[in-house]
Write an enzyme that holds these catalytic residues in place. Sequence first.
Site, PDB file in Angstrom:
ATOM      1  N   SER A  61       0.938  -1.473  -0.027  1.00 50.88           N
ATOM      2  CA  SER A  61       0.086   0.128  -0.046  1.00 50.88           C
ATOM      3  C   SER A  61       0.950   1.212  -0.023  1.00 50.88           C
ATOM      4  CB  SER A  61      -1.010  -0.075   1.131  1.00 50.88           C
ATOM      5  OG  SER A  61      -1.572  -1.170   1.128  1.00 50.88           O
TER       6      SER A  61
HETATM    7  N1  SAH Z   1      -0.964  -4.922   3.904  1.00 49.44           N
HETATM    8  C1  SAH Z   1      -0.301  -5.330   2.892  1.00 49.44           C
HETATM    9  C2  SAH Z   1      -1.090  -4.894   1.548  1.00 49.44           C
HETATM   10  C3  SAH Z   1      -1.112  -6.165   0.686  1.00 49.44           C
HETATM   11  S1  SAH Z   1      -2.372  -5.894  -0.787  1.00 49.44           S
HETATM   12  C4  SAH Z   1       1.125  -4.327   2.688  1.00 49.44           C
HETATM   13  O1  SAH Z   1       1.288  -3.650   3.559  1.00 49.44           O
HETATM   14  O2  SAH Z   1       1.995  -4.912   1.806  1.00 49.44           O
HETATM   15  C5  SAH Z   1      -3.651  -6.933  -0.039  1.00 49.44           C
HETATM   16  C6  SAH Z   1      -3.187  -8.544   0.241  1.00 49.44           C
HETATM   17  O3  SAH Z   1      -4.511  -9.015   0.749  1.00 49.44           O
HETATM   18  C7  SAH Z   1      -2.952  -9.213  -0.788  1.00 49.44           C
HETATM   19  O4  SAH Z   1      -1.308  -9.893  -0.392  1.00 49.44           O
HETATM   20  C8  SAH Z   1      -3.775 -10.331  -0.807  1.00 49.44           C
HETATM   21  O5  SAH Z   1      -3.328 -11.711  -1.322  1.00 49.44           O
HETATM   22  C9  SAH Z   1      -4.425 -10.635   0.188  1.00 49.44           C
HETATM   23  N2  SAH Z   1      -5.652 -11.139   0.447  1.00 49.44           N
HETATM   24  C10 SAH Z   1      -6.743 -10.964  -0.525  1.00 49.44           C
HETATM   25  N3  SAH Z   1      -7.944 -11.637  -0.139  1.00 49.44           N
HETATM   26  C11 SAH Z   1      -7.561 -12.510   1.108  1.00 49.44           C
HETATM   27  C12 SAH Z   1      -7.969 -13.312   1.911  1.00 49.44           C
HETATM   28  N4  SAH Z   1      -9.571 -13.472   1.720  1.00 49.44           N
HETATM   29  N5  SAH Z   1      -7.421 -13.602   2.823  1.00 49.44           N
HETATM   30  C13 SAH Z   1      -6.379 -13.376   3.265  1.00 49.44           C
HETATM   31  N6  SAH Z   1      -5.773 -12.393   2.572  1.00 49.44           N
HETATM   32  C14 SAH Z   1      -6.280 -11.937   1.222  1.00 49.44           C
END
Ligand code: SAH
Length: 213
Positions: A61
């Site tokens: 993000s």
């Molecule tokens: N907080 C992260 C942002 C990653 S983007 C950071 O600081 O880098 C969001 C993430 O949510 C992705 O890695 C994606 O794989 C995950 N995601 C999406 N749906 C999900 C689910 N149902 N359960 C767990 N993770 C999920």
Amino acid sequence: MQMPDPRMIQLVMSLRGGGVTDATVMGALERTPRHLFVPQRFGDQAYDDRALPIDCGQTISQPLIVALMTQALKLDDRCKVLEIGTGSGYQAAVLARLARRVYSVERYRTLSREAEARFEAMRLSNIVTRIGDGSIGWPEQAPFDRIILTASAPTRPDAILEQLKDGGIAVAPVDRETRQVLVRYVRECDSITETDIMDVRFVPLVKGEARAL
Ligand code: SAH
């Protein structure tokens, strides 16, 4: 004393301009070097205030959004926090500096493993990771003082909000027709009040465990 990284100084200034007023949140971001969380080929852009690609087609993000979401949670060192979407681990690392313990769920094994290695290298021992579907929250560890979704929910994430303690706060991007809105939820007894914060762009929350990777 370590010299502050000039790129970090510039990032802090742009976060301030973007509405980050909480000094503890700013301090947590300053102590979390973002270049450790981005793929090496994007290292030169690690301190730009923008989202960047990570493995498995996901994104780390934008720092301003990480800061504003953290600020909206009003954390203290007694908080037990649930994060859905570990991704690179950057948001979890920021939360871990302000909360007692962070429980972070990620559906991609690769991302979860990589994030865990970073937490270990940074000696962040108060983050617990799990590989699986976070759309059902983390029932075995519920309830939580705070909850953060870092992937956009198609509708109000009621199953996850069920795991919020009385008086607890959650923040989540939620789909609204052609937009995504960052929403803050506060549970009071059995009712939940919600406030829109701003328009955002996140990857979608995908139901079920990832088959590969
Ligand atoms: N907080 C992260 C942002 C990653 S983007 C950071 O600081 O880098 C969001 C993430 O949510 C992705 O890695 C994606 O794989 C995950 N995601 C999406 N749906 C999900 C689910 N149902 N359960 C767990 N993770 C999920």
